[in-house]
Design an enzyme around this catalytic site. Structure first.
Site, PDB file in Angstrom:
ATOM      1  N   GLU A 120       0.794  -1.232   0.000  1.00 40.49           N
ATOM      2  CA  GLU A 120       0.000   0.000   0.000  1.00 40.49           C
ATOM      3  C   GLU A 120       0.830   1.288   0.000  1.00 40.49           C
ATOM      4  O   GLU A 120       0.535   2.226   0.729  1.00 40.49           O
ATOM      5  CB  GLU A 120      -0.948   0.000   1.224  1.00 40.49           C
TER       6      GLU A 120
HETATM    7  C1  ACM Z   1      -2.298  -5.288   3.864  1.00 39.50           C
HETATM    8  O1  ACM Z   1      -3.416  -5.688   4.271  1.00 39.50           O
HETATM    9  N1  ACM Z   1      -2.115  -4.015   3.607  1.00 39.50           N
HETATM   10  C2  ACM Z   1      -1.213  -6.212   3.650  1.00 39.50           C
END
Ligand code: ACM
Length: 678
Positions: free
Chosen positions: A320
């Site tokens: 992310e």
């Molecule tokens: C995640 O859930 N950002 C690995």
């Protein structure tokens, strides 16, 4: 004659199979042969260990004896086990050929033979023997006066080598005792990897003596000392569990950058600063991959983190990264151009690849969330899949892509227990479903899976009830044969398994009462408990839509925190409704209307309770609607009085709207079935 014998044998086997299904074993063993007869337990029961095991077996066997004694109250004579072949005459003999290594692909098999006067656990090493002891504890039976084991032969080994649980200690810090009790519970379910998420936007949780700023500026005082980390790693080792630390970079880096803003990517006027985050979500704070100082600091951080963890893997997160700071930074954009990096993904690969030699110094291989899998990523990395499906030809899941591209891979998609989904969705999520299209070589790269406990909405008070008992179902999926997939059998066994977790200090059952007592303001909690058994916390992160309702200091002591996935009464109600709809007898109708009568009383009790308990107020709208609908359905079903269908539909829809208590009625679907037939 031959025909007769086969028939006879067939009857014996199927009877034994039916009987063995009564055993509350989890994860279900690979092979089990149940015979007539029992081994009677007495206070003289003793354990002896032979062979060349690691010393952890002494701790394991001592813990076994203490747990057995706690369950039976026998005042077993044996105290602590400390030596090889200390009690050659003991009824339980544990034989281990060699010392077990806490690493992936180690032999964890065991054989457990219970005869009427002797019990034998044979294992290649102590890790298998520890699993054998857990199975033996699960086999304990009783009658009205005594305890015994069934005569049985079990041969067992795991289907997948990686059977993990991730705990996020960054969003809400989870103190040492939370981690330890969960390690005990993991071991009881034969899980062998604890993935410890130690740093994120909301906090840095590991003491680094050469970098005191990290915990001084970015932990709110909540972190593990190095002594505590070593103690936990040792505790895990004694239970056959590998600990994998995660330091999430280059994104999720607000905490790191609060201490070291000079290696961030943000540009702007004046001095650049960062702050730890108080909300949930994806934030912009990202390390600067073009700055040599970034690698210097990371390298010296890893120098201190790596020696604390003997495992050969180090999780660098990598998930992310929203790229916003990189896009807004002209120097970073120029660096991309100068180095022929086409996009931010390429830049992140550049960053990840720089970490590989740093970790290699410490003999660590890199593991990361699936975003790290780009064309030029080293094939030594383990890809941690958390998105997409792994079923069928069109499967877009990272797991399949990773296995096909030559990476070892671990599945967490489908095991996100913080989504608050029901047992079934996790249990039936097989890392290698029948329909998967992978060669045997590719399949071998699928190491297993990990339950993921993100901690935006959990504190030490409610975390156990989010992990257990659903993680036991995931443990079974990862250990047992793929054919072991009957959800009703699982539910039945889980009742006992869940109760037994209390023996290890897991608070998933008892803390519900603690939370409800607080809500009730120390009044009678019965009505609250009844209602909590009909409600489930909002699923799929809807409880915290946008990540802003619950901040890191918000109360997680509310009704939704007392409720859990798989609401207990809802399952019973759904079954009663289905039985009634199949066959509308008077008895079946009464089974349903009895629920309605209880709900009307429950609502009145909640209203009464609320006069001295402000925390009950947010529950009342939903409870009132349920009560109103129950009264309407009662009129229809009991008194055969026709009710206005528009009114019923209206009430039903109100049952399905967002409650201020952040829960949903787990009986909604069954209620709809009843309303639809009126
Ligand atoms: C995640 O859930 N950002 C690995």
């Amino acid at each position: 004659m031959k025909y007769f014998l086969i028939l006879l044998f067939g009857t014996f086997v199927s009877n034994a199979q039916i009987a063995s299904e009564q055993l509350n074993l989890m994860p279900w063993p690979q092979k089990i042969k149940l015979f007539e007869g029992t081994f009677a337990l007495s206070k003289n029961f003793k354990v002896n260990i032979t062979g060349n095991p690691n010393d952890r077996i002494f701790i394991g066997a001592t813990n076994f004896v203490r747990r057995l004694d706690g369950r039976t109250g026998l005042f077993l004579e044996q105290s602590f086990l400390t030596k090889i072949n200390e009690k050659p005459e003991a009824e339980l003999q544990i034989n281990c050929t060699r010392n077990g290594k806490i690493e992936i692909n180690e032999d964890e098999s065991y054989q457990l033979i219970i005869a009427s006067n002797k019990i034998i656990i044979n294992a290649t090493n102590d890790l298998g023997a520890l699993h054998g002891l857990e199975t033996l504890l699960q086999l304990l039976q009783n009658n009205s006066t005594s305890y015994f084991f069934p005569v049985v032969e079990i041969t067992d080994s795991p289907r997948f080598t990686w059977r993990g649980l991730m705990i996020d200690a960054a969003r809400h810090f989870q103190p040492v005792d939370v981690i330890k009790r969960n390690l005990d519970a993991m071991a009881s379910m034969k899980m062998n990897v604890f993935h410890w998420h130690l740093a994120d936007d909301q906090g840095w949780r590991i003491q680094l003596k050469n970098h005191p700023k990290l915990t001084e500026l970015a932990s709110d005082g909540n972190f593990y000392t190095q002594k505590e980390i070593k103690n936990i790693v040792q505790y895990a080792d004694e239970r056959g569990i590998l600990v994998i630390p995660e330091i999430d970079v280059p994104g999720h880096a607000s905490a790191l950058l609060t201490a070291y803003p000079e290696i961030g990517s943000k540009v702007g006027e004046g001095k650049i600063t960062y702050e730890i985050q108080r909300n949930s979500g994806i934030f912009n704070a990202t390390l600067d991959p073009t700055n040599p100082k970034t690698y210097e600091i990371l390298s010296s951080i890893f120098d201190e983190v790596c020696p604390l963890f003997p495992s050969s893997y180090f999780h660098i997160g990598g998930d992310e990264n929203n790229g916003k700071e990189w896009n807004a930074n002209p120097a970073i954009q120029k660096f991309k151009q100068d180095n022929n990096l086409m996009n931010n993904h390429d830049l992140q690969t550049y960053f990840n690849m720089k970490l590989i030699p740093i970790l290699k110094i410490h003999n660590k291989k890199l593991m990361g969330w699936e975003e790290i899998m780009t064309e030029n990523m080293s094939k030594d990395a383990i890809i941690h899949a958390w998105r997409g499906t792994n079923e069928g030809q069109e499967a877009g899941g990272a797991l399949i892509k990773a296995a096909k591209s030559g990476y070892n891979t671990v599945l967490s998609n489908g095991y996100y227990i913080d989504l608050m989904l029901g047992l079934e969705s996790h249990y039936l999520n097989d890392p290698l479903p029948k329909k998967i299209i992978l060669s045997p070589e590719e399949k071998a790269r699928v190491l297993g899976g990990e339950a993921a406990m993100w901690s935006e909405l959990v504190t030490p008070l409610n975390i156990d009830s989010r992990i257990w008992p659903r993680t036991a179902a995931i443990a079974e999926r990862l250990w047992s044969n793929a054919e072991v997939n009957d959800i009703n059998r699982l539910r039945k066994r889980l009742k006992t398994i869940s109760f037994r977790l209390e023996e290890l200090g897991i608070t998933h059952i008892r803390n519900k009462e603690v939370i409800l007592r607080n809500i009730s303001n120390n009044q009678d909690t019965r009505a609250l408990n009844d209602f909590s058994n009909l409600c489930e916390p909002l699923k799929n992160y809807k409880r915290n839509g946008g990540g802003k309702k619950y901040r890191m200091h918000s109360p997680l002591t509310l009704f939704a925190d007392a409720c859990n996935a798989d609401a207990a009464q809802a399952l019973d109600f759904n079954e009663a409704v289905n039985t009634y709809l199949d066959n509308k007898t008077v008895a079946n109708s009464k089974a349903v209307t009895n629920f309605f009568k209880k709900w009307v009383v429950m609502n009145n009790d909640l209203i009464a309770l609320s006069t001295n308990a402000p925390l009950v107020q947010p529950l009342l709208p939903l409870s009132q609607i349920l009560s109103d609908l129950a009264e309407q359905l009662l009129s229809e079903m009991d008194k055969k009085k026709k009710v206005n269908p528009t009114l019923m539909k209206d009430l039903l829809e109100k049952c399905n709207t967002r409650s201020p208590a952040d829960v949903e009625l787990a009986v909604y679907t069954s209620l709809k079935k009843l309303v639809d037939i009126q």
